[in-house]
Scaffold this motif. Structure first.
Motif, PDB file in Angstrom:
ATOM      1  N   LYS A  11       0.952  -1.259  -0.078  1.00  0.00           N
ATOM      2  CA  LYS A  11      -0.378   0.329  -0.125  1.00  0.00           C
ATOM      3  C   LYS A  11       1.085   0.845   0.128  1.00  0.00           C
ATOM      4  O   LYS A  11       0.211   2.282   0.122  1.00  0.00           O
ATOM      5  CB  LYS A  11      -1.333   0.209   1.035  1.00  0.00           C
ATOM      6  CG  LYS A  11      -2.036  -1.267   1.496  1.00  0.00           C
ATOM      7  CD  LYS A  11      -3.045  -1.042   2.606  1.00  0.00           C
ATOM      8  CE  LYS A  11      -1.826  -1.221   3.790  1.00  0.00           C
ATOM      9  NZ  LYS A  11      -1.804  -2.822   3.567  1.00  0.00           N
ATOM     10  N   ARG A  14       3.102   4.200   4.339  1.00  0.00           N
ATOM     11  CA  ARG A  14       3.747   4.547   4.859  1.00  0.00           C
ATOM     12  C   ARG A  14       4.820   6.025   4.927  1.00  0.00           C
ATOM     13  O   ARG A  14       4.731   6.348   5.230  1.00  0.00           O
ATOM     14  CB  ARG A  14       4.961   3.427   6.088  1.00  0.00           C
ATOM     15  CG  ARG A  14       4.194   2.951   6.751  1.00  0.00           C
ATOM     16  CD  ARG A  14       5.612   1.626   7.680  1.00  0.00           C
ATOM     17  NE  ARG A  14       4.542   0.258   8.399  1.00  0.00           N
ATOM     18  CZ  ARG A  14       3.449  -0.221   7.485  1.00  0.00           C
ATOM     19  NH1 ARG A  14       3.059   0.134   6.563  1.00  0.00           N
ATOM     20  NH2 ARG A  14       3.290  -0.812   8.534  1.00  0.00           N
ATOM     21  N   HIS A  50      10.772  -1.360   6.832  1.00  0.00           N
ATOM     22  CA  HIS A  50       9.027  -2.180   6.313  1.00  0.00           C
ATOM     23  C   HIS A  50       9.379  -2.963   6.670  1.00  0.00           C
ATOM     24  O   HIS A  50       9.062  -4.890   6.767  1.00  0.00           O
ATOM     25  CB  HIS A  50       8.287  -1.089   6.630  1.00  0.00           C
ATOM     26  CG  HIS A  50       6.994  -2.018   6.104  1.00  0.00           C
ATOM     27  ND1 HIS A  50       5.826  -2.038   6.922  1.00  0.00           N
ATOM     28  CD2 HIS A  50       6.042  -1.597   5.164  1.00  0.00           C
ATOM     29  CE1 HIS A  50       5.102  -3.092   6.213  1.00  0.00           C
ATOM     30  NE2 HIS A  50       4.547  -2.629   5.297  1.00  0.00           N
ATOM     31  N   HIS A  56      11.185 -10.983   7.859  1.00  0.00           N
ATOM     32  CA  HIS A  56      12.113 -11.541   9.147  1.00  0.00           C
ATOM     33  C   HIS A  56      10.295 -12.322   9.648  1.00  0.00           C
ATOM     34  O   HIS A  56      10.503 -13.266   9.891  1.00  0.00           O
ATOM     35  CB  HIS A  56      12.361 -10.587   9.421  1.00  0.00           C
ATOM     36  CG  HIS A  56      14.334 -10.593   9.497  1.00  0.00           C
ATOM     37  ND1 HIS A  56      15.144  -9.957   9.943  1.00  0.00           N
ATOM     38  CD2 HIS A  56      14.633 -10.939   8.222  1.00  0.00           C
ATOM     39  CE1 HIS A  56      16.451  -9.763   9.990  1.00  0.00           C
ATOM     40  NE2 HIS A  56      15.572 -10.878   8.353  1.00  0.00           N
ATOM     41  N   ASP A  57       9.750 -11.920   9.471  1.00  0.00           N
ATOM     42  CA  ASP A  57       8.283 -11.673  10.371  1.00  0.00           C
ATOM     43  C   ASP A  57       7.909 -12.909   9.720  1.00  0.00           C
ATOM     44  O   ASP A  57       7.257 -13.779  10.805  1.00  0.00           O
ATOM     45  CB  ASP A  57       7.233 -10.370  10.181  1.00  0.00           C
ATOM     46  CG  ASP A  57       6.192 -10.462  11.388  1.00  0.00           C
ATOM     47  OD1 ASP A  57       6.878 -11.078  12.753  1.00  0.00           O
ATOM     48  OD2 ASP A  57       4.966 -10.755  10.895  1.00  0.00           O
ATOM     49  N   ARG A  67       0.660  -9.864   1.038  1.00  0.00           N
ATOM     50  CA  ARG A  67       0.469  -9.484   0.063  1.00  0.00           C
ATOM     51  C   ARG A  67      -0.180 -10.260  -1.795  1.00  0.00           C
ATOM     52  O   ARG A  67       0.444 -10.016  -3.024  1.00  0.00           O
ATOM     53  CB  ARG A  67       1.727  -8.539  -1.109  1.00  0.00           C
ATOM     54  CG  ARG A  67       2.478  -7.126   0.057  1.00  0.00           C
ATOM     55  CD  ARG A  67       3.212  -7.048  -0.441  1.00  0.00           C
ATOM     56  NE  ARG A  67       3.290  -5.481   0.481  1.00  0.00           N
ATOM     57  CZ  ARG A  67       4.888  -5.072   0.180  1.00  0.00           C
ATOM     58  NH1 ARG A  67       5.235  -5.017  -0.574  1.00  0.00           N
ATOM     59  NH2 ARG A  67       5.271  -4.435   1.801  1.00  0.00           N
ATOM     60  N   GLU A 119       8.800  -7.844  18.267  1.00  0.00           N
ATOM     61  CA  GLU A 119       8.350  -8.863  18.338  1.00  0.00           C
ATOM     62  C   GLU A 119       8.804  -9.949  19.698  1.00  0.00           C
ATOM     63  O   GLU A 119       7.917 -10.915  19.464  1.00  0.00           O
ATOM     64  CB  GLU A 119       9.364  -9.531  16.922  1.00  0.00           C
ATOM     65  CG  GLU A 119       9.804 -10.371  16.538  1.00  0.00           C
ATOM     66  CD  GLU A 119       8.301 -11.049  15.960  1.00  0.00           C
ATOM     67  OE1 GLU A 119       7.687  -9.221  15.448  1.00  0.00           O
ATOM     68  OE2 GLU A 119       7.675 -11.347  15.175  1.00  0.00           O
ATOM     69  N   LYS A 143       5.407  -2.951  17.490  1.00  0.00           N
ATOM     70  CA  LYS A 143       5.667  -3.376  16.520  1.00  0.00           C
ATOM     71  C   LYS A 143       5.815  -2.512  15.055  1.00  0.00           C
ATOM     72  O   LYS A 143       5.782  -2.823  14.071  1.00  0.00           O
ATOM     73  CB  LYS A 143       5.080  -4.309  16.554  1.00  0.00           C
ATOM     74  CG  LYS A 143       5.749  -5.798  16.504  1.00  0.00           C
ATOM     75  CD  LYS A 143       4.413  -6.618  16.200  1.00  0.00           C
ATOM     76  CE  LYS A 143       4.571  -7.978  14.880  1.00  0.00           C
ATOM     77  NZ  LYS A 143       3.715  -9.057  14.963  1.00  0.00           N
ATOM     78  N   GLN A 181      -2.822  -0.775  13.218  1.00  0.00           N
ATOM     79  CA  GLN A 181      -2.494  -1.580  13.944  1.00  0.00           C
ATOM     80  C   GLN A 181      -3.745  -2.417  14.947  1.00  0.00           C
ATOM     81  O   GLN A 181      -3.973  -3.783  14.574  1.00  0.00           O
ATOM     82  CB  GLN A 181      -1.266  -1.587  14.459  1.00  0.00           C
ATOM     83  CG  GLN A 181      -0.837  -3.004  14.951  1.00  0.00           C
ATOM     84  CD  GLN A 181      -0.864  -4.400  13.771  1.00  0.00           C
ATOM     85  OE1 GLN A 181       0.658  -3.321  13.244  1.00  0.00           O
ATOM     86  NE2 GLN A 181      -0.972  -5.407  14.785  1.00  0.00           N
TER      87      GLN A 181
HETATM   88  C1  GRG Z   1      14.688  -6.642  10.596  1.00  0.00           C
HETATM   89  C2  GRG Z   1      14.069  -4.031  10.817  1.00  0.00           C
HETATM   90  C3  GRG Z   1      13.190  -5.391  11.649  1.00  0.00           C
HETATM   91  C4  GRG Z   1      12.890  -6.102  12.358  1.00  0.00           C
HETATM   92  C5  GRG Z   1      12.623  -7.754  13.269  1.00  0.00           C
HETATM   93  C6  GRG Z   1      10.754  -9.255  12.873  1.00  0.00           C
HETATM   94  C7  GRG Z   1      10.556  -8.179  13.574  1.00  0.00           C
HETATM   95  C8  GRG Z   1      11.449  -7.613  14.060  1.00  0.00           C
HETATM   96  C9  GRG Z   1       9.616  -7.262  13.656  1.00  0.00           C
HETATM   97  C10 GRG Z   1       8.702  -7.534  13.138  1.00  0.00           C
HETATM   98  C11 GRG Z   1       7.705  -6.384  12.710  1.00  0.00           C
HETATM   99  C12 GRG Z   1       5.892  -6.208  12.137  1.00  0.00           C
HETATM  100  C13 GRG Z   1       6.209  -7.738  10.967  1.00  0.00           C
HETATM  101  C14 GRG Z   1       5.370  -5.610  12.092  1.00  0.00           C
HETATM  102  C15 GRG Z   1       3.426  -5.270  11.522  1.00  0.00           C
HETATM  103  C16 GRG Z   1       3.360  -4.379  11.265  1.00  0.00           C
HETATM  104  C17 GRG Z   1       2.352  -3.750  10.346  1.00  0.00           C
HETATM  105  C18 GRG Z   1       0.936  -4.165  10.408  1.00  0.00           C
HETATM  106  C19 GRG Z   1       1.983  -4.892   8.813  1.00  0.00           C
HETATM  107  C20 GRG Z   1       1.646  -4.894   7.763  1.00  0.00           C
HETATM  108  O1  GRG Z   1       1.920  -3.572   6.845  1.00  0.00           O
HETATM  109  P1  GRG Z   1       0.712  -2.680   6.259  1.00  0.00           P
HETATM  110  O2  GRG Z   1      -0.804  -3.216   6.345  1.00  0.00           O
HETATM  111  O3  GRG Z   1       1.901  -4.099   4.830  1.00  0.00           O
HETATM  112  O4  GRG Z   1       1.180  -1.377   4.993  1.00  0.00           O
HETATM  113  P2  GRG Z   1       1.314  -3.518   3.611  1.00  0.00           P
HETATM  114  O5  GRG Z   1       1.733  -5.155   2.430  1.00  0.00           O
HETATM  115  O6  GRG Z   1       0.538  -2.327   2.271  1.00  0.00           O
HETATM  116  O7  GRG Z   1       3.384  -3.027   3.346  1.00  0.00           O
END
Ligand code: GRG
Length: 292
Positions: A11, A14, A50, A56-57, A67, A119, A143, A181
């Protein structure tokens, strides 16, 4: 592998928000809406951090779709996916250093610490019901909201030297980030896999009790035991899902997100009026009404 998610399918929420914040702050400070190259870099770096965290997530969660396509770990395996995430993060770090502003470096480095701490918070759970919601909100900030809040702060620092503007940018980002979130957690219950580009009810299956479950628990205390065992017994996920849909958990989580958005609007309204400030106000509505 590293280019895989930079295909225009995300999307780009950010970077869009960060560029709008840059223009709103520039406009507030000296009536100029031009985006500085360093501010544009922050928007790019934000999306890179992001993306690295998503890669990693998906390894941590063992996810196979995102996606609407296969995840990096699904195609290339976990070991290469970890390295791909590291590589994107290292490219983001180089770009950050090139901006050449030590305050901006420290503000955005804090985000990486918060992402990892967030995390870790998600891996743990609280036995005490009263502590659970605070734990959930802290995890939500670390997060998701920290990246948005600190990226907003970074572009405001590059816009002007006024600390009150930096605080406004940070608090707008923090509040809209938490709301983002909370709605993400609602969509896990209300949206379908096709819409989300990943499986629905994923959080329950991962053992996670998000806002809708925590609110539902007040109406259906039976959920407590399931939360404690992370929905680990056969039938737990389905039963928890039923309780949540019978409760007002989704409505209460959405209401909470609305309150965070109102706070974001209250903060950003302290800047001088500009089309970008209005767009940032409008963006809170998009966060609340999005379906993916
Ligand atoms: C390597 C920097 C780094 C971190 C490691 C795994 C981890 C620690 C953190 C995970 C953080 C995470 C995935 C948070 C989720 C945030 C979230 C709401 C994601 C979805 O975002 P959207 O909806 O996705 O904006 P798109 O696909 O539109 O980009």
């Amino acid at each position: 592998m590293c280019e895989y998610y930079f295909d225009g399918k995300g999307k780009a929420f950010r970077p869009m928000l960060v560029v709008l914040m840059a223009r709103a702050c520039n406009s507030h400070y000296n009536n100029s809406r031009e985006v500085h190259p360093s501010q544009r870099s922050v928007a790019v770096i934000t999306e890179m951090i992001h993306t690295a965290s998503l890669v990693h997530d998906d390894v941590i969660d063992g996810s196979d779709s995102r996606r609407g396509k296969k995840t990096v770990n699904q195609i290339w395996g976990e070991r290469k996916a970890v390295l791909a995430g590291d590589f994107i993060l290292s490219a983001a770090s180089v770009a950050l250093a090139r901006i050449g502003n030590t305050t901006v470096i420290s503000v955005l480095s804090q985000v990486i610490e918060d992402l990892v701490r967030g995390e870790f918070l998600q891996l743990g759970s609280k036995e005490n019901e009263n502590e659970r919601f605070a734990h959930y909100l802290e995890k939500t900030f670390k997060k998701t909201a920290s990246l948005i809040a600190n990226s907003c702060k970074a572009v405001s620092i590059l816009a002007c030297p006024d600390p009150t503007v930096h605080e406004i940018a940070y608090l707008y980002g923090k509040n809209i980030g938490i709301a983002f979130q909370l709605i993400d957690d609602v969509l896990d219950f209300t949206s379908c896999a096709d819409q989300l580009g990943k499986p629905a009810a994923a959080d329950l299956r991962l053992g996670l009790a998000t806002g809708p479950v925590l609110f539902a628990c007040q109406q259906f205390p039976e959920l407590n035991a399931m939360i404690m065992r992370r929905f680990g017994l056969p039938g737990d996920v389905e039963r928890a899902w039923q309780y949540v849909t019978q409760s007002d958990g989704v409505g209460q989580t959405t209401y909470l997100a609305q309150r965070y958005c109102s706070e974001a609007i209250r903060e950003i309204s302290k800047l001088q009026p500009s089309p970008e400030r209005d767009a940032l106000i409008q963006l809170t509505e998009t966060v609340l009404t999005r379906d993916k």
